[in-house]
Design an enzyme around this catalytic site. Structure first.
Site, PDB file in Angstrom:
ATOM      1  N   GLU A 192      80.663  62.826  51.753  1.00 16.86           N
ATOM      2  CA  GLU A 192      80.723  64.106  51.049  1.00 16.86           C
ATOM      3  C   GLU A 192      82.146  64.642  51.144  1.00 16.86           C
ATOM      4  O   GLU A 192      82.712  64.754  52.242  1.00 16.86           O
ATOM      5  CB  GLU A 192      79.744  65.145  51.616  1.00 16.86           C
ATOM      6  CG  GLU A 192      79.788  66.406  50.743  1.00 16.86           C
ATOM      7  CD  GLU A 192      78.954  67.588  51.220  1.00 16.86           C
ATOM      8  OE1 GLU A 192      78.360  67.518  52.316  1.00 16.86           O
ATOM      9  OE2 GLU A 192      78.940  68.601  50.496  1.00 16.86           O
TER      10      GLU A 192
ATOM     11  N   GLU B 114      86.575  67.043  55.145  1.00  9.43           N
ATOM     12  CA  GLU B 114      86.858  68.451  54.851  1.00  9.43           C
ATOM     13  C   GLU B 114      88.297  68.749  55.304  1.00  9.43           C
ATOM     14  O   GLU B 114      88.704  68.323  56.382  1.00  9.43           O
ATOM     15  CB  GLU B 114      85.825  69.321  55.599  1.00  9.43           C
ATOM     16  CG  GLU B 114      86.101  70.786  55.691  1.00  9.43           C
ATOM     17  CD  GLU B 114      86.263  71.511  54.353  1.00  9.43           C
ATOM     18  OE1 GLU B 114      85.382  71.435  53.495  1.00  9.43           O
ATOM     19  OE2 GLU B 114      87.318  72.170  54.190  1.00  9.43           O
TER      20      GLU B 114
ATOM     21  N   ASP C  72      92.660  65.507  54.047  1.00  7.21           N
ATOM     22  CA  ASP C  72      92.762  65.776  52.613  1.00  7.21           C
ATOM     23  C   ASP C  72      92.026  64.631  51.924  1.00  7.21           C
ATOM     24  O   ASP C  72      92.368  63.455  52.117  1.00  7.21           O
ATOM     25  CB  ASP C  72      94.240  65.807  52.214  1.00  7.21           C
ATOM     26  CG  ASP C  72      94.420  66.143  50.738  1.00  7.21           C
ATOM     27  OD1 ASP C  72      93.583  65.733  49.911  1.00  7.21           O
ATOM     28  OD2 ASP C  72      95.426  66.814  50.416  1.00  7.21           O
TER      29      ASP C  72
ATOM     30  N   ASP D 132      86.969  73.759  44.742  1.00  9.91           N
ATOM     31  CA  ASP D 132      87.595  75.056  44.463  1.00  9.91           C
ATOM     32  C   ASP D 132      88.228  75.041  43.071  1.00  9.91           C
ATOM     33  O   ASP D 132      89.003  74.140  42.758  1.00  9.91           O
ATOM     34  CB  ASP D 132      88.704  75.333  45.492  1.00  9.91           C
ATOM     35  CG  ASP D 132      88.144  75.487  46.895  1.00  9.91           C
ATOM     36  OD1 ASP D 132      87.243  76.312  47.089  1.00  9.91           O
ATOM     37  OD2 ASP D 132      88.632  74.780  47.801  1.00  9.91           O
TER      38      ASP D 132
ATOM     39  N   LYS E 206      94.198  80.666  39.263  1.00 12.17           N
ATOM     40  CA  LYS E 206      95.544  81.124  38.843  1.00 12.17           C
ATOM     41  C   LYS E 206      96.412  79.945  38.409  1.00 12.17           C
ATOM     42  O   LYS E 206      96.395  78.906  39.062  1.00 12.17           O
ATOM     43  CB  LYS E 206      96.224  81.863  39.998  1.00 12.17           C
ATOM     44  CG  LYS E 206      95.583  83.175  40.309  1.00 12.17           C
ATOM     45  CD  LYS E 206      96.312  83.905  41.408  1.00 12.17           C
ATOM     46  CE  LYS E 206      95.593  85.206  41.717  1.00 12.17           C
ATOM     47  NZ  LYS E 206      95.910  85.733  43.035  1.00 12.17           N
TER      48      LYS E 206
ATOM     49  N   ASP F  73      79.259  75.078  39.425  1.00 14.37           N
ATOM     50  CA  ASP F  73      78.736  76.184  38.625  1.00 14.37           C
ATOM     51  C   ASP F  73      79.824  76.749  37.715  1.00 14.37           C
ATOM     52  O   ASP F  73      79.604  77.752  37.048  1.00 14.37           O
ATOM     53  CB  ASP F  73      78.194  77.296  39.537  1.00 14.37           C
ATOM     54  CG  ASP F  73      79.258  77.837  40.471  1.00 14.37           C
ATOM     55  OD1 ASP F  73      80.232  77.121  40.762  1.00 14.37           O
ATOM     56  OD2 ASP F  73      79.125  79.003  40.917  1.00 14.37           O
TER      57      ASP F  73
END
Ligand code: SAM
Length: 207
Positions: A43, A68, A95, A118, A122, A154
């Site tokens: 994951e 993670e 990473d 994420d 911007k 989403d």
């Protein structure tokens, strides 16, 4: 995302659940991290770890490695695994881009779970977006034949771009059949559901 390792959990308790990142990075035999050794599911960006912990609990015959970038989340989820004695899951701080390129051997993974990256809205942050063509080329290389890439978001823009990157790869074929549905949801997925947002979800099989 706030997460704190409970103070009463000693380092020795979480250590068995943590895989140290090789420095400098080098290929690892991921299957051999588990007892018994065998095929591994990864994951990417597990956050607070709802998917990783629940999937490991529901599917004790499978092996899960979570990757993670944030140390605090690695230790937080290692503590959750330790609390439940889930020896079929491990966590690593890295990473994901370096992990895939330098640490995962070719055709080494049975599945990749890539959920809710994420969005970095911007413009000046767009370079931080990780769902690049390079990442998907690495997904393709890292999966074993028949291995599955699971995607969810989403955010329409993120989901559409992830699907487009996957469709660019001749070695990945989309398969939305129910048999490939993962066993549980993620923290962000539950939050999206609570707030009434639609989640895009699909899977691609390595041909
Ligand atoms: C929006 S959160 C989603 C967390 C989880 N997948 C979920 O669905 O609940 C994105 C996660 O990806 C992690 N992340 C961001 N960039 C990463 C990278 N380059 N490598 C590994 N993890 C990364 C973040 O720290 C964060 O935990």
């Amino acid at each position: 995302m706030s997460a704190r390792v409970p103070r009463n959990i000693p380092v020795d308790v979480i250590r068995p659940y943590v895989v140290e990142t090789p420095d400098p990075p080098r290929a690892l035999d991921l299957g051999a991290l588990f007892d018994p050794p065998g095929p591994v599911e990864v994951e990417i960006g597990f956050g607070k770890g709802r998917f990783l912990v629940t999937a490991a609990e529901l599917q004790p015959e499978r092996r899960f490695l979570g990757v993670e970038i944030r140390h605090v989340l690695r230790d937080f989820v290692a503590a959750r695994l330790a609390k439940r004695s889930l020896t079929n899951a491990r966590v690593m701080q890295a990473d994901a881009r370096i992990f895939l390129r330098e640490i995962v051997p070719d055709s080494a993974l049975r599945a990749i779970h890539f959920y809710f990256p994420d969005p970095w809205w911007k413009k000046r942050h767009h370079k931080r977006r990780i769902w690049t063509s390079q990442l998907f080329a690495d997904f393709e290389r890292a999966l074993e034949p028949g291995g599955v890439l699971h995607l969810a978001s989403d955010v329409d823009m993120v989901f559409d771009e992830m699907c487009a990157r996957a469709r660019e790869r001749s070695g990945l074929r989309e398969d939305r059949s129910a048999k490939l549905e993962p066993p549980c949801t993620t923290n962000f997925e539950d939050k999206a559901g609570d707030e009434g947002r639609v989640v895009g979800r699909t899977a691609f099989v390595r041909v």
